[in-house]
Design a protein around this motif. Structure first.
Motif, short mmCIF file in Angstrom:
data_model
loop_
_atom_site.label_atom_id
_atom_site.label_comp_id
_atom_site.label_asym_id
_atom_site.label_seq_id
_atom_site.Cartn_x
_atom_site.Cartn_y
_atom_site.Cartn_z
N ASN A 456 -8.45 -23.02 -0.45
CA ASN A 456 -9.14 -23.27 -1.71
C ASN A 456 -9.88 -22.03 -2.22
N GLN A 460 -9.35 -20.80 -5.91
CA GLN A 460 -10.53 -20.57 -6.76
C GLN A 460 -10.44 -19.21 -7.42
N TYR A 461 -10.08 -18.17 -6.64
CA TYR A 461 -9.96 -16.83 -7.20
C TYR A 461 -8.86 -16.80 -8.27
N THR A 463 -7.74 -19.31 -10.30
CA THR A 463 -8.16 -19.94 -11.56
C THR A 463 -9.27 -19.13 -12.23
N GLU A 464 -10.11 -18.48 -11.43
CA GLU A 464 -11.14 -17.62 -12.00
C GLU A 464 -10.51 -16.42 -12.69
N GLN A 596 -12.25 -24.29 -14.56
CA GLN A 596 -13.18 -24.50 -13.45
C GLN A 596 -12.70 -25.60 -12.51
N GLY A 597 -11.73 -26.38 -12.96
CA GLY A 597 -11.18 -27.46 -12.13
C GLY A 597 -10.97 -28.72 -12.93
N GLN A 652 -9.23 -27.46 -8.32
CA GLN A 652 -8.75 -26.13 -8.67
C GLN A 652 -7.27 -25.97 -8.37
#
Length: 688
Positions: A456, A460-461, A463-464, A596-597, A652
């Motif tokens: 995850n 996360q990285y 989608t960021e 952000q999700g 995410q």
């Protein structure tokens, strides 16, 4: 990793390779030529005793070997005597023309060399009015008024500038004036070294004089014997483990404040809070031979074992484990490792390995250590360290990355280790210093040192990177995240999405194949032939969207719930294209993606909005568009089943796999589906 021992080993080999050409070579510094368009020169500061005159004269075309020939050591430490005589013109000429000769005389006197020729000649300079000496460090001066072309009473002010008749001159301007140049010189003078013409006409270059070499050796603790002269017992050297009368921890004070040896002082000695400082000699003493090796090693590492990882300076130091230490082979290995982190795609790097020589280099008997650091010239700070990385593992990482990049063709041409740094947003301050680069380094460390990581974190990285990158590309000019090189995707946002998503798929699959993920997100990544769909295209002359999509999903181990999200993303892409054709160039449907999700309910809500847009745009698009949307929606329902929101638990990951489907569809764009510049540069963008 025992950094001091490894540095000393490299220094010992480097010293042997240089022979005995210069016994102070370990102290010599390189010099940077700042103005590339001007020819660099070395000049002499001549003290002419017979004529009681001082001249700056005889420019000599500068060569790299001059730093060794004239023993250029940079500047002395701020607290020490400023007795180094060969100086850089731009930064330290003022020392040479004020206190250097005075401090040299003090150094000669306190080391018992005040009866030698050099000390005698210095005193003759004073007797003949060419210099004045004091009794303390920093006293003394040079008679600047004895320099031809210099009028009035020149002096050096508190700003270290030369003042002549009220006019303030820089070091370079002072030299030009002393040489008789009017206006700006077409040359640059990089080094200046003093010499004395004796009363008998002999020319003495101070930097080459035996007394100068001897006093430097004594001041820098390069001679055998007790450094303090007060010891009554031998100590064991921390490096060679021999009992030596000259072993002392005092020698560590002579290390450069910004070099690799200072890491040993700050991280080992200074961090040993429980050890009585008076007992350091029992634990961290160094003999003079090993001290010299450490200095040679530091110089060799600065010259030949530096690179950059994640935009940070890095010492890349290989270590041989089995065979006899070979400095040249380690340098070759460092060069190969450095290339792996820079400009070579994984498959290109592998193909360029020489069959015999490089196969031997990447054998089991070598490790590589990475020390990432920052320096301001006065100190050194370690940011992170990747220790004891087997070169076989580096090769395995690159081979695995190459395989998974191949699976993603034609959506991804290839990938390299440096891409990891380009895929994670890194903030910078006004000075350009990276503020959160530790996130990138944690990923590298996991990959190289084989630490497991939560998948995850990578999602996360990803989608960021999508969110922040797209926001920057929506501006007239990107103002943040220079590591991502966003400007190359200006007006090519869809290809930016492809770039990020496909490289993250490759990265995550690489981690999974190496067993470095806590919870593998993909199914078993067996190798499936890529030619089946292409064979069908060859036979029919047509592309089957669903067949190609299924083949891609199968090849890359997508699970059932991931496939449903993938098809939803493909539908989002279709809506975006329809909006683009209706002059909504920003594709408003992308605003529905919450980077952000998105939880399961939000995924279903997105599908509902997409379905409405399909109905809305169906009349204005061709039959093929509507048929593609219908088939994509059917596959979404096939994998999503009854649409239970709980089947998509990771918010995410939901966004990532939706954008995976979106990016997959970019391959099918025609020239009318993108700006002309985007169409022309499609291949280039996807290969970066």
């Amino acid at each position: 990793m025992n950094l001091p021992q490894l540095t000393a080993l490299i220094g010992e080999q480097a010293k042997k390779s240089m022979g005995n050409s210069n016994e102070l070579a370990m102290l010599v510094k390189t010099i940077e030529i700042k103005e590339k368009d001007k020819e660099p020169y070395l000049i002499y500061l001549t003290f002419d005793l017979p004529n009681r005159q001082i001249r700056i004269e005889e420019p000599v075309s500068f060569k790299e070997e001059h730093v060794y020939e004239f023993n250029y050591f940079g500047n002395n430490s701020a607290a020490g005597l400023q007795y180094y005589v060969t100086r850089e013109v731009t930064g330290s000429l003022h020392y040479l023309l004020t206190s250097t000769l005075n401090d040299l005389a003090i150094a000669l006197q306190r080391n018992g060399l005040d009866h030698g020729e050099l000390y005698t000649q210095l005193r003759l300079l004073e007797d003949n009015g060419l210099a004045a000496f004091g009794s303390n460090k920093g006293n003394g001066s040079v008679a600047l008024e004895r320099i031809p072309n210099i009028s009035g009473s020149p002096e050096v002010n508190d700003k270290k500038k030369f003042v002549i008749e009220g006019n303030e001159l820089s070091n370079e301007q002072f030299v030009f004036l002393a040489l008789g140049y009017d206006g700006k010189s077409p040359y640059q003078f990089v080094l200046i070294t003093p010499r004395i013409i004796t009363l008998t006409g002999e020319h003495i270059v101070i930097a080459k004089h035996p007394d100068y070499i001897a006093v430097t050796r004594k001041e820098q603790k390069l001679e055998a014997g007790s450094p303090s002269g007060k010891k009554s017992k031998n100590n064991y050297c921390y490096i060679c483990h021999e009992s030596r009368p000259d072993a002392s921890s005092e020698l560590t004070a002579k290390f450069s404040r910004s070099g690799i040896n200072k890491i040993f002082t700050t991280t080992t000695i200074n961090a040993s809070k429980e050890i009585n400082p008076n007992q350091y000699d029992d634990n961290y003493a160094i003999c003079t031979d090993c001290f010299q090796n450490l200095l040679f090693g530091e110089k060799a590492i600065n010259r030949a074992f530096q690179g950059r990882i994640a935009g940070e300076r890095t010492f890349i130091i290989p270590e041989g484990l089995e065979e006899q230490f070979d400095y040249n082979r380690l340098h070759q290995l460092k060069e190969k490792v450095d290339l792996a982190f820079s400009t070579r795609l994984a498959e290109s790097w592998l193909s360029e390995l020489d069959s015999e020589q490089d196969e031997a280099l990447f054998g089991s008997e070598y490790l590589v250590h990475f020390l990432l650091y920052r320096t301001d010239g006065n100190s050194v700070t370690i940011i992170d360290a990747f220790e004891d990385v087997p070169v076989l593992h580096i090769r395995e990482v690159i081979e695995t990355m190459s395989l998974h990049a191949f699976r993603l063709q034609p959506h991804l041409r290839g990938m390299k280790l440096d891409d990891i740094y380009r895929l994670i947003p890194v903030h910078t301050n006004k000075k350009g210093e990276q503020l959160d680069v530790h996130r990138v380094l944690a990923v590298y460390k996991s990959l190289l040192c084989r630490y497991r990581i939560d998948p995850n974190v990578l999602f996360q990285y990803a989608t960021e990177a999508l969110e922040k990158g797209l926001k920057q590309l929506a501006k007239e000019k990107s103002t943040q995240f220079p590591n991502m090189r966003l400007e190359r995707f200006r007006d090519k946002t869809d290809f930016y999405i492809v770039h990020v998503v496909m490289k993250y798929i490759c990265l995550i699959q690489t981690f999974q194949a190496l067993g470095l993920l806590d919870r593998p997100p993909f199914d078993y990544l067996g190798f499936y032939p890529l030619g089946e769909v292409e064979d069908l295209v060859m036979e029919t002359g047509k592309r089957d969207l669903i067949a190609e999509t299924e083949q891609f999903l199968e090849n890359n181990g997508f699970k059932r719930e991931q496939r449903s999200l993938f098809y939803l993303g493909a539908l989002v892409n279709k809506i975006g294209l329809a909006q683009y054709h209706k002059d909504h160039k920003s594709k408003p449907i992308l605003n529905k993606i919450q980077f952000q999700g998105m939880n399961g309910k939000e995924v279903l809500r997105l599908y509902g909005e997409v379905s409405e847009k399909v109905t809305q745009y169906a009349r204005g698009e061709n039959t093929g568009w509507s048929l593609d949307c219908e088939r994509l929606a059917e596959r979404f329902h096939f994998y999503a089943g009854q649409g239970d929101p709980k089947q998509w638990p990771s918010e995410q990951q939901n966004v990532f796999f939706i954008m995976s489907g979106y990016s997959f569809m970019v391959r099918f764009y025609g020239k009318s589906d993108m700006p002309q510049t985007e169409s022309d540069e499609q291949e280039e963008s996807m290969d970066d």
